[in-house]
Design a protein around this motif. Sequence first.
Motif, mmCIF file in Angstrom:
data_model
loop_
_atom_site.group_PDB
_atom_site.id
_atom_site.type_symbol
_atom_site.label_atom_id
_atom_site.label_comp_id
_atom_site.label_asym_id
_atom_site.label_seq_id
_atom_site.Cartn_x
_atom_site.Cartn_y
_atom_site.Cartn_z
ATOM 1 N N GLY A 1 0.803 -1.224 0.000
ATOM 2 C CA GLY A 1 0.000 0.000 0.000
ATOM 3 C C GLY A 1 0.836 1.275 0.000
ATOM 4 N N TRP A 2 2.013 1.230 -0.638
ATOM 5 C CA TRP A 2 2.896 2.399 -0.675
ATOM 6 C C TRP A 2 2.678 3.188 -1.970
ATOM 7 C CZ3 TRP A 2 7.786 -1.075 0.262
ATOM 8 C CH2 TRP A 2 7.834 -1.457 1.613
ATOM 9 N N THR A 3 2.385 4.459 -1.835
ATOM 10 C CA THR A 3 2.457 5.335 -3.010
ATOM 11 C C THR A 3 3.321 6.559 -2.731
ATOM 12 O OG1 THR A 3 0.369 6.350 -2.388
ATOM 13 C CG2 THR A 3 0.259 4.638 -4.046
ATOM 14 N N ARG A 4 3.102 7.214 -1.577
ATOM 15 C CA ARG A 4 3.907 8.406 -1.282
ATOM 16 C C ARG A 4 5.261 7.959 -0.721
ATOM 17 N NH1 ARG A 4 2.079 13.219 0.146
ATOM 18 N NH2 ARG A 4 0.901 13.214 -1.777
ATOM 19 N N LEU A 5 6.308 8.244 -1.484
ATOM 20 C CA LEU A 5 7.660 7.820 -1.133
ATOM 21 C C LEU A 5 8.524 9.049 -0.929
ATOM 22 C CD1 LEU A 5 9.800 5.085 -2.838
ATOM 23 C CD2 LEU A 5 10.683 7.411 -2.770
ATOM 24 N N MET A 6 9.321 9.029 0.122
ATOM 25 C CA MET A 6 10.209 10.159 0.409
ATOM 26 C C MET A 6 11.647 9.665 0.399
ATOM 27 S SD MET A 6 9.784 12.690 3.664
ATOM 28 C CE MET A 6 10.282 14.399 3.570
ATOM 29 N N SER A 7 12.534 10.439 -0.215
ATOM 30 C CA SER A 7 13.925 10.015 -0.305
ATOM 31 C C SER A 7 14.823 11.232 -0.426
ATOM 32 C CB SER A 7 14.122 9.108 -1.527
ATOM 33 O OG SER A 7 15.476 8.732 -1.643
ATOM 34 N N ASN A 8 16.095 11.052 -0.069
ATOM 35 C CA ASN A 8 17.077 12.114 -0.333
ATOM 36 C C ASN A 8 17.819 11.855 -1.638
ATOM 37 O OD1 ASN A 8 18.818 10.010 0.407
ATOM 38 N ND2 ASN A 8 20.221 11.376 1.500
ATOM 39 N N ALA B 1 13.885 15.259 -0.366
ATOM 40 C CA ALA B 1 14.239 16.092 0.798
ATOM 41 C C ALA B 1 15.571 15.612 1.372
ATOM 42 C CB ALA B 1 13.152 16.001 1.867
ATOM 43 N N SER B 2 16.138 16.385 2.268
ATOM 44 C CA SER B 2 17.407 16.009 2.900
ATOM 45 C C SER B 2 17.218 14.763 3.766
ATOM 46 C CB SER B 2 17.913 17.155 3.775
ATOM 47 O OG SER B 2 17.030 17.324 4.872
ATOM 48 N N MET B 3 18.323 14.092 4.078
ATOM 49 C CA MET B 3 18.249 12.926 4.963
ATOM 50 C C MET B 3 17.637 13.324 6.310
ATOM 51 S SD MET B 3 21.323 10.396 6.282
ATOM 52 C CE MET B 3 21.407 9.224 4.929
ATOM 53 N N GLU B 4 17.995 14.501 6.815
ATOM 54 C CA GLU B 4 17.469 14.948 8.107
ATOM 55 C C GLU B 4 15.937 15.070 8.059
ATOM 56 O OE1 GLU B 4 20.001 16.184 6.517
ATOM 57 O OE2 GLU B 4 21.699 16.156 7.906
ATOM 58 N N ARG B 5 15.427 15.700 7.005
ATOM 59 C CA ARG B 5 13.987 15.912 6.916
ATOM 60 C C ARG B 5 13.261 14.588 6.642
ATOM 61 N NH1 ARG B 5 10.165 18.601 3.852
ATOM 62 N NH2 ARG B 5 11.443 18.911 2.009
ATOM 63 N N CYS B 6 13.903 13.690 5.906
ATOM 64 C CA CYS B 6 13.310 12.367 5.691
ATOM 65 C C CYS B 6 13.166 11.632 7.022
ATOM 66 C CB CYS B 6 14.178 11.541 4.742
ATOM 67 S SG CYS B 6 14.129 12.072 3.020
ATOM 68 N N VAL B 7 14.200 11.706 7.860
ATOM 69 C CA VAL B 7 14.151 11.018 9.153
ATOM 70 C C VAL B 7 13.116 11.675 10.073
ATOM 71 C CG1 VAL B 7 15.464 10.541 11.269
ATOM 72 C CG2 VAL B 7 16.483 10.074 9.018
ATOM 73 N N ASP B 8 13.093 13.009 10.101
ATOM 74 C CA ASP B 8 12.072 13.702 10.909
ATOM 75 C C ASP B 8 10.674 13.271 10.479
ATOM 76 O OD1 ASP B 8 14.056 15.049 12.256
ATOM 77 O OD2 ASP B 8 13.821 16.935 11.158
#
Lengths: 137, 415
Positions: B374-381, B399-406
């Motif tokens: 059920g994955w569609t929205r994916l976030m990555s640096n 986004a940056s690694m920091e913002r991905c982790v946040d």
Amino acid sequence: MTSFTLRGHAGIGPKVTGTALVAADNFSARYDLDRIKGIFVRPQHKLVGQSYVGRVLVLNVAKGGVATAWMLHEMAARAMAPLALLLNFANPIMAQGAALADLPFMDRFEGDVTELLRTGDGVTVDPAAGLLTVTRD
Amino acid sequence: MKLGDEEQAMSAGAAGPARRWAIEHQIEVGRFFDAADMVPIDQVHIMADAESLGEAGVALLEKLAAHSLAERRVRVPTVTDPRGVDFKAYKRLKQTAEMVDLERRTIAAFSALGVLMTNTCINYQTVMPPVLGQHLAFGDTGSVIYASSVLGARSNFEGGPSALAAALTGRTPNYGYHLDRHRRGTRLFALTERPRDWSEWGALGGLIGRRMDSYWQVPVIAGVAGPPTSDELKHFGAALASHGSVPLFHMIGVTPEAPDLATVFDGPPPRAEPIGAGEIAAFTRSYAPPDDGLDVIVFAAPQLSLFEMQALADLLDGRRINPKVTLLAATSPEIKASCDRLGLTARIEQSGALVLEGVCFYQSYAREIGESNGWTRLMSNSAKLVNIIGGYGYRPVLASMERCVDSAVAGRIVR
């Protein structure tokens, strides 16, 4: 009905005749296609939603990564490949993939092939001769 | 195309059917690009994920692997790109038994050919860095562009079949980026502000890549004050190669073939196109989501270096991934073993994240695992991953690694 010929660089694969599907856009099997359904799915692609199976697919340049070199072979084995592929400029991946798949493939035409051909044209692709013969209603 | 005695003998079948298949494939490709002859190579890197190979590709490998040892062994050191299945993680990713079976057959066939299953796209960092002037047959565009640009080795994009052919013959058709005349600069970009993190270096590569017209363009970047790190150049090159499908860049004062503008251009350089923080921000904005929904956070493409894994562990220490989302980090088997030994894997996984070994997200049946989970929205640096993954039914965010982790901790996209 009109008929004309277009010259390109000598290509790869056997001589075939089919119907053109043309867009001024680029091509990568991994980035652009749902290879199971045989349609373009990349939302930004000008052919999104259209089937390429059995068509003479005419696009601008090769894009994307190296996966297409395996994928054309895999698509051809399931009879879900284009009939032929024509690009303004190939990259090595498309040529390698066409060679493995024995898919008719040409590039470097005497003009912009995406402008010289139209969707629905009848096209005979003769890679060995480096020649397209086009018929248009 | 001029063929030497050994090449003619292989073409005639004197070295067996596998090498005859290989040299005939190479001759066909070489003629297409008007190669004058073949060039000996020192190392091969093969793109080998079973999703791309399919049943037909695996059957081809098995046919080659069935020949006698003398007829099937690769002639130069040959390593592999990431595979599609991590056998320790496939159930959690909801990959199928059929995928696992195809993967096992692929590994068995490659191993019988003498291919070293390194399963990495960062072989230039972790296996054997190429050397200035070496001729190679590398797959994975990110691996090619790093080896060619940062290290000055010479390779075209070699897809799986051609890389395999090169491994079997020990040579490759001598065209394109093996030749001096194709390695000259064709476009000039002037960097006005230095990217601040890996994501921005990737964005810089991506936006230059979007301006490339074809494989035959060579971008030159001026204005980089002081050398970027290996990981910064990795993200820059991988994104440039992905968005632009080009295998070479020059960075003035940084890369070995570009000490100055006069050396890299024939005649006067073209007009410089300025690029800075505004263009990088606009590139990142082109992946901005309409809302804060989030399904999966991925660090991959390229696989993470030891230093990137350490940075991720530092960001995750003492924090928990929100159970509504999944965080995946992919690295190579060599780096994974180091991370296990150094305690980094444990620190990352204590947060609920999953470290994947020897695979990359987009090569791991991304469409199928997206649908199953059920994955569609994916976030990555990774500016490379967000380019590829749209074609697999995902809506990617860069986004940056920091913002991905946040965001992973919050369970929604943190702006």
